[in-house]
Motif scaffolding. Sequence first.
Motif, PDB file in Angstrom:
ATOM      1  N   PRO A   1       0.831  -1.207   0.000  1.00  0.00           N
ATOM      2  CA  PRO A   1       0.000   0.000   0.000  1.00  0.00           C
ATOM      3  C   PRO A   1       0.865   1.256   0.000  1.00  0.00           C
ATOM      4  O   PRO A   1       2.068   1.211   0.267  1.00  0.00           O
ATOM      5  CB  PRO A   1      -0.784  -0.118   1.305  1.00  0.00           C
ATOM      6  N   GLY A   2       0.234   2.378  -0.317  1.00  0.00           N
ATOM      7  CA  GLY A   2       0.897   3.665  -0.156  1.00  0.00           C
ATOM      8  C   GLY A   2       1.827   4.061  -1.276  1.00  0.00           C
ATOM      9  O   GLY A   2       2.608   4.996  -1.108  1.00  0.00           O
ATOM     10  N   VAL A   3       1.765   3.390  -2.436  1.00  0.00           N
ATOM     11  CA  VAL A   3       2.555   3.802  -3.598  1.00  0.00           C
ATOM     12  C   VAL A   3       1.726   4.803  -4.406  1.00  0.00           C
ATOM     13  O   VAL A   3       0.552   4.578  -4.699  1.00  0.00           O
ATOM     14  CB  VAL A   3       2.938   2.607  -4.475  1.00  0.00           C
ATOM     15  N   PHE A   4       2.334   5.925  -4.777  1.00  0.00           N
ATOM     16  CA  PHE A   4       1.661   6.978  -5.522  1.00  0.00           C
ATOM     17  C   PHE A   4       1.883   6.733  -7.012  1.00  0.00           C
ATOM     18  O   PHE A   4       3.018   6.752  -7.486  1.00  0.00           O
ATOM     19  CB  PHE A   4       2.221   8.346  -5.128  1.00  0.00           C
ATOM     20  N   LEU A   5       0.799   6.503  -7.744  1.00  0.00           N
ATOM     21  CA  LEU A   5       0.908   6.095  -9.140  1.00  0.00           C
ATOM     22  C   LEU A   5       0.268   7.132 -10.046  1.00  0.00           C
ATOM     23  O   LEU A   5      -0.943   7.351 -10.021  1.00  0.00           O
ATOM     24  CB  LEU A   5       0.233   4.740  -9.348  1.00  0.00           C
TER      25      LEU A   5
ATOM     26  N   GLY B   1       6.849  -5.097 -13.004  1.00  0.00           N
ATOM     27  CA  GLY B   1       7.702  -5.180 -11.826  1.00  0.00           C
ATOM     28  C   GLY B   1       8.917  -4.289 -11.896  1.00  0.00           C
ATOM     29  O   GLY B   1       9.372  -3.943 -12.980  1.00  0.00           O
ATOM     30  N   ARG B   2       9.437  -3.958 -10.722  1.00  0.00           N
ATOM     31  CA  ARG B   2      10.630  -3.107 -10.631  1.00  0.00           C
ATOM     32  C   ARG B   2      11.521  -3.643  -9.532  1.00  0.00           C
ATOM     33  O   ARG B   2      11.119  -3.769  -8.379  1.00  0.00           O
ATOM     34  CB  ARG B   2      10.225  -1.666 -10.334  1.00  0.00           C
ATOM     35  N   HIS B   3      12.759  -3.997  -9.843  1.00  0.00           N
ATOM     36  CA  HIS B   3      13.671  -4.605  -8.879  1.00  0.00           C
ATOM     37  C   HIS B   3      13.898  -3.699  -7.677  1.00  0.00           C
ATOM     38  O   HIS B   3      14.182  -2.511  -7.821  1.00  0.00           O
ATOM     39  CB  HIS B   3      15.014  -4.878  -9.546  1.00  0.00           C
ATOM     40  N   GLY B   4      13.741  -4.277  -6.498  1.00  0.00           N
ATOM     41  CA  GLY B   4      14.044  -3.555  -5.277  1.00  0.00           C
ATOM     42  C   GLY B   4      12.968  -2.596  -4.821  1.00  0.00           C
ATOM     43  O   GLY B   4      13.084  -1.990  -3.781  1.00  0.00           O
ATOM     44  N   CYS B   5      11.891  -2.455  -5.634  1.00  0.00           N
ATOM     45  CA  CYS B   5      10.867  -1.481  -5.262  1.00  0.00           C
ATOM     46  C   CYS B   5       9.498  -2.121  -5.172  1.00  0.00           C
ATOM     47  O   CYS B   5       8.918  -2.211  -4.117  1.00  0.00           O
ATOM     48  CB  CYS B   5      10.822  -0.343  -6.286  1.00  0.00           C
ATOM     49  N   PHE B   6       8.959  -2.548  -6.330  1.00  0.00           N
ATOM     50  CA  PHE B   6       7.617  -3.081  -6.284  1.00  0.00           C
ATOM     51  C   PHE B   6       7.336  -3.876  -7.533  1.00  0.00           C
ATOM     52  O   PHE B   6       8.010  -3.782  -8.533  1.00  0.00           O
ATOM     53  CB  PHE B   6       6.583  -1.946  -6.148  1.00  0.00           C
ATOM     54  N   LEU B   7       6.288  -4.673  -7.443  1.00  0.00           N
ATOM     55  CA  LEU B   7       5.763  -5.416  -8.577  1.00  0.00           C
ATOM     56  C   LEU B   7       4.296  -5.074  -8.698  1.00  0.00           C
ATOM     57  O   LEU B   7       3.590  -5.030  -7.708  1.00  0.00           O
ATOM     58  CB  LEU B   7       5.902  -6.916  -8.351  1.00  0.00           C
TER      59      LEU B   7
ATOM     60  N   ILE C   1       3.951   6.534 -13.826  1.00  0.00           N
ATOM     61  CA  ILE C   1       5.129   6.858 -13.017  1.00  0.00           C
ATOM     62  C   ILE C   1       4.765   6.562 -11.570  1.00  0.00           C
ATOM     63  O   ILE C   1       3.722   7.007 -11.083  1.00  0.00           O
ATOM     64  CB  ILE C   1       5.573   8.316 -13.153  1.00  0.00           C
ATOM     65  N   ALA C   2       5.590   5.813 -10.882  1.00  0.00           N
ATOM     66  CA  ALA C   2       5.346   5.472  -9.485  1.00  0.00           C
ATOM     67  C   ALA C   2       6.294   6.245  -8.577  1.00  0.00           C
ATOM     68  O   ALA C   2       7.477   6.414  -8.888  1.00  0.00           O
ATOM     69  CB  ALA C   2       5.518   3.977  -9.258  1.00  0.00           C
ATOM     70  N   HIS C   3       5.758   6.691  -7.453  1.00  0.00           N
ATOM     71  CA  HIS C   3       6.523   7.429  -6.448  1.00  0.00           C
ATOM     72  C   HIS C   3       6.291   6.772  -5.085  1.00  0.00           C
ATOM     73  O   HIS C   3       5.235   6.202  -4.831  1.00  0.00           O
ATOM     74  CB  HIS C   3       6.051   8.886  -6.350  1.00  0.00           C
ATOM     75  N   ILE C   4       7.281   6.881  -4.225  1.00  0.00           N
ATOM     76  CA  ILE C   4       7.129   6.465  -2.838  1.00  0.00           C
ATOM     77  C   ILE C   4       7.459   7.641  -1.927  1.00  0.00           C
ATOM     78  O   ILE C   4       8.128   8.593  -2.345  1.00  0.00           O
ATOM     79  CB  ILE C   4       8.016   5.251  -2.487  1.00  0.00           C
TER      80      ILE C   4
ATOM     81  N   LEU D   1       0.897  16.037  -5.733  1.00  0.00           N
ATOM     82  CA  LEU D   1       1.909  15.344  -4.938  1.00  0.00           C
ATOM     83  C   LEU D   1       2.966  16.312  -4.435  1.00  0.00           C
ATOM     84  O   LEU D   1       3.372  17.230  -5.150  1.00  0.00           O
ATOM     85  CB  LEU D   1       2.601  14.272  -5.767  1.00  0.00           C
ATOM     86  N   ILE D   2       3.454  16.058  -3.217  1.00  0.00           N
ATOM     87  CA  ILE D   2       4.576  16.811  -2.668  1.00  0.00           C
ATOM     88  C   ILE D   2       5.684  15.826  -2.324  1.00  0.00           C
ATOM     89  O   ILE D   2       5.461  14.834  -1.626  1.00  0.00           O
ATOM     90  CB  ILE D   2       4.174  17.586  -1.399  1.00  0.00           C
ATOM     91  N   GLY D   3       6.903  16.135  -2.802  1.00  0.00           N
ATOM     92  CA  GLY D   3       8.072  15.355  -2.422  1.00  0.00           C
ATOM     93  C   GLY D   3       8.024  13.930  -2.933  1.00  0.00           C
ATOM     94  O   GLY D   3       7.400  13.602  -3.929  1.00  0.00           O
ATOM     95  N   GLY D   4       8.705  13.054  -2.200  1.00  0.00           N
ATOM     96  CA  GLY D   4       8.757  11.651  -2.563  1.00  0.00           C
ATOM     97  C   GLY D   4       9.876  11.327  -3.527  1.00  0.00           C
ATOM     98  O   GLY D   4      10.632  12.191  -3.971  1.00  0.00           O
ATOM     99  N   GLU D   5       9.956  10.052  -3.852  1.00  0.00           N
ATOM    100  CA  GLU D   5      11.002   9.542  -4.739  1.00  0.00           C
ATOM    101  C   GLU D   5      10.359   8.803  -5.903  1.00  0.00           C
ATOM    102  O   GLU D   5       9.515   7.936  -5.717  1.00  0.00           O
ATOM    103  CB  GLU D   5      11.917   8.575  -3.981  1.00  0.00           C
ATOM    104  N   GLN D   6      10.762   9.171  -7.123  1.00  0.00           N
ATOM    105  CA  GLN D   6      10.268   8.487  -8.307  1.00  0.00           C
ATOM    106  C   GLN D   6      11.009   7.164  -8.467  1.00  0.00           C
ATOM    107  O   GLN D   6      12.234   7.136  -8.545  1.00  0.00           O
ATOM    108  CB  GLN D   6      10.497   9.371  -9.541  1.00  0.00           C
ATOM    109  N   VAL D   7      10.256   6.050  -8.512  1.00  0.00           N
ATOM    110  CA  VAL D   7      10.900   4.741  -8.517  1.00  0.00           C
ATOM    111  C   VAL D   7      10.631   3.928  -9.781  1.00  0.00           C
ATOM    112  O   VAL D   7      11.211   2.863  -9.951  1.00  0.00           O
ATOM    113  CB  VAL D   7      10.482   3.915  -7.280  1.00  0.00           C
ATOM    114  N   HIS D   8       9.734   4.406 -10.633  1.00  0.00           N
ATOM    115  CA  HIS D   8       9.489   3.664 -11.873  1.00  0.00           C
ATOM    116  C   HIS D   8       8.832   4.559 -12.910  1.00  0.00           C
ATOM    117  O   HIS D   8       7.931   5.334 -12.589  1.00  0.00           O
ATOM    118  CB  HIS D   8       8.598   2.449 -11.637  1.00  0.00           C
TER     119      HIS D   8
END
Length: 245
Positions: A58-62, A223-229, A134-137, A147-154
């Motif tokens: 849960p909690g992934v910003f897509l 899927g994304r290695h180390g982050c999420f599927l 684009i996914a952010h955490i 959205l404010i801040g976070g890290e783009q992961v995919h």
Amino acid sequence: MIIVRLANNTCVINPEVTSGPYHIDGELYRRDIRDGEPGVPLWMDIGIIDIDTCQPLPGVFLEFWHCNSTGYYSSYTGIDPDTMQYTLPTKDDGTTDDLIFLRGWQVSDENGIAEFLTIFPGWYSPRAVHVHVIAHIDATLADNGTLIGGEQVHVGQLFFDEDLTYAIHNTSPYTGHSQAQRPSNDHDQVYPQSNTTGWYPVVEIVQLGGNYSDGLLGYITIGRHGCFLLGAVVSSVTNSGIHDW
């Protein structure tokens, strides 16, 4: 929501690809992103799994966006979808307008699922029919819905079956943009990049009624290695009363 559980915990890495020329900052938190745009209703249910534990995340910003039935992107309606040339003056940020149709973002719920209500996409030259994600955490929701801040992961792009695309694009309002020059997946510049790890980037579709106007359900596994599927599976579907389009 008609997704009942995540579908695939096979942790296959999907490639990173370009976000394309039509991304904007400040997309809004919302499920229904249609803004009155005509087209075949499409529910996109995307589930998110932690690739290390294969548990729902849960909690992934897509973020999610695509063009309309005749190839135009909101915020860039001054760009001809057949030539990618500007037909209207541009603003300082390169956009041509303040429209936001077919754009939005969601947060994956406690079951790891993010859901959008949109329309089946159109196309623009020289690209096949596709959608962007684009996914952010670790982001937060601002008071204005952005959205404010976070890290783009995919950063990814998703595609559709050619036979389905051909059939839908032979109906109104898609016939407002001829298929004569529409590139297929096999002739798209990004599609082969999305297959480099053996991942299949084509959205699976369930038709929700006897006609396309009854709507479609789309779901996919990425899927994304180390982050999420990401992935999802549909429950049993009846032809009426599922959603209010």
